[in-house]
Design a protein around this motif. Sequence first.
Motif, PDB file in Angstrom:
ATOM      1  N   ILE A  82       0.974  -1.092   0.140  1.00 55.14           N
ATOM      2  CA  ILE A  82      -0.017  -0.069   0.170  1.00 55.14           C
ATOM      3  C   ILE A  82       0.877   1.125  -0.019  1.00 55.14           C
ATOM      4  N   PHE A  83       0.895   1.960  -0.983  1.00 56.68           N
ATOM      5  CA  PHE A  83       1.608   3.171  -1.155  1.00 56.68           C
ATOM      6  C   PHE A  83       0.868   4.549  -1.035  1.00 56.68           C
ATOM      7  N   SER A  84       1.657   5.333  -0.135  1.00 54.23           N
ATOM      8  CA  SER A  84       1.165   6.638   0.287  1.00 54.23           C
ATOM      9  C   SER A  84       2.286   7.837  -0.395  1.00 54.23           C
ATOM     10  N   GLU A  85       1.770   8.683  -0.803  1.00 57.94           N
ATOM     11  CA  GLU A  85       2.725  10.034  -1.082  1.00 57.94           C
ATOM     12  C   GLU A  85       3.238  10.634   0.006  1.00 57.94           C
ATOM     13  N   THR A  86       4.571  11.120  -0.211  1.00 59.57           N
ATOM     14  CA  THR A  86       5.048  11.770   1.085  1.00 59.57           C
ATOM     15  C   THR A  86       4.838  13.301   1.011  1.00 59.57           C
ATOM     16  N   GLY A  87       4.794  13.713  -0.036  1.00 59.38           N
ATOM     17  CA  GLY A  87       4.846  15.053  -0.282  1.00 59.38           C
ATOM     18  C   GLY A  87       6.171  15.651  -1.004  1.00 59.38           C
ATOM     19  N   ILE A  88       7.139  14.635  -1.236  1.00 57.78           N
ATOM     20  CA  ILE A  88       8.430  14.871  -1.942  1.00 57.78           C
ATOM     21  C   ILE A  88       7.883  13.934  -3.241  1.00 57.78           C
ATOM     22  N   LYS A  89       8.048  14.848  -4.472  1.00 57.18           N
ATOM     23  CA  LYS A  89       7.582  14.189  -5.623  1.00 57.18           C
ATOM     24  C   LYS A  89       8.524  13.050  -5.951  1.00 57.18           C
ATOM     25  N   GLY A  90       7.854  11.784  -6.367  1.00 55.52           N
ATOM     26  CA  GLY A  90       8.339  10.613  -6.540  1.00 55.52           C
ATOM     27  C   GLY A  90       8.756   9.756  -5.175  1.00 55.52           C
ATOM     28  N   ALA A 131       5.728   2.912   1.561  1.00 52.98           N
ATOM     29  CA  ALA A 131       5.059   1.517   1.515  1.00 52.98           C
ATOM     30  C   ALA A 131       4.794   0.810   2.731  1.00 52.98           C
ATOM     31  N   ASP A 132       3.484   0.349   2.848  1.00 53.27           N
ATOM     32  CA  ASP A 132       3.076  -0.497   4.070  1.00 53.27           C
ATOM     33  C   ASP A 132       2.987  -1.920   3.371  1.00 53.27           C
ATOM     34  N   LEU A 133       3.029  -2.718   4.095  1.00 48.61           N
ATOM     35  CA  LEU A 133       2.766  -4.195   3.812  1.00 48.61           C
ATOM     36  C   LEU A 133       1.202  -4.138   3.801  1.00 48.61           C
ATOM     37  N   LYS A 134       0.749  -5.018   2.738  1.00 49.72           N
ATOM     38  CA  LYS A 134      -0.547  -5.337   2.636  1.00 49.72           C
ATOM     39  C   LYS A 134      -0.616  -6.874   3.263  1.00 49.72           C
ATOM     40  N   LYS A 135      -0.926  -6.887   4.745  1.00 47.44           N
ATOM     41  CA  LYS A 135      -0.758  -8.165   5.310  1.00 47.44           C
ATOM     42  C   LYS A 135      -1.905  -9.299   5.009  1.00 47.44           C
ATOM     43  N   ILE A 136      -1.587 -10.534   5.017  1.00 48.67           N
ATOM     44  CA  ILE A 136      -2.656 -11.622   4.709  1.00 48.67           C
ATOM     45  C   ILE A 136      -2.073 -12.336   6.041  1.00 48.67           C
TER      46      ILE A 136
END
Length: 176
Positions: free
Chosen positions: A2-10, A14-19
């Motif tokens: 799961i990706f979230s933008e930081t406010g710095i371009k590019g 990334a968080d784990l998508k846990k199963i």
Amino acid sequence: MIFSETGIKGSYVADLKKIEDSRGFFGRAFCTTEFSELGITSDIKQANLSYTSKKGTIRGMHFQKHPYEEMKAIRCIRGSIFDVVLDLRPESETFKRWFGIKLSAENYKMLIIPEGCAHGFQTLENDIEVFYLVSKEFSPSHDAGVRFDDPAFQIHWPLKVSEISDKDKSFKDFPL
């Protein structure tokens, strides 16, 4: 992931998508397809491991000059750190801005540092280990950095600095 933008371009977190099940969990820690879909370099050339013994230590702010700019994907696998990305790309809309986040063995977060940005971290406890994937091989002749306390950036480190290398202290002020 799961990706979230930081406010710095590019740059992304990334968080784990846990199963999860009764045994624990499984999560994808890296995927070239997912990186490529976001425009993140996924061509990994090195995997590095850093150990730091003392809380409050700063490592950084490091980058490699052209043509060896590198993407880094950072995880703290033991203990915790305050991890920082600093945009040094003059053409970027986020030039000279920084973003910091706590990475820890417990939160499984990964910070993605794009090419042209500096990276550094401060240890938040003793005996930490940081693992990172890098898109270029290290080139000593292209190694560079900016000072952790350069007034041009005003990075707010969470702890008093306990240790920093002579090399990292010696970087000159960034041209304003």
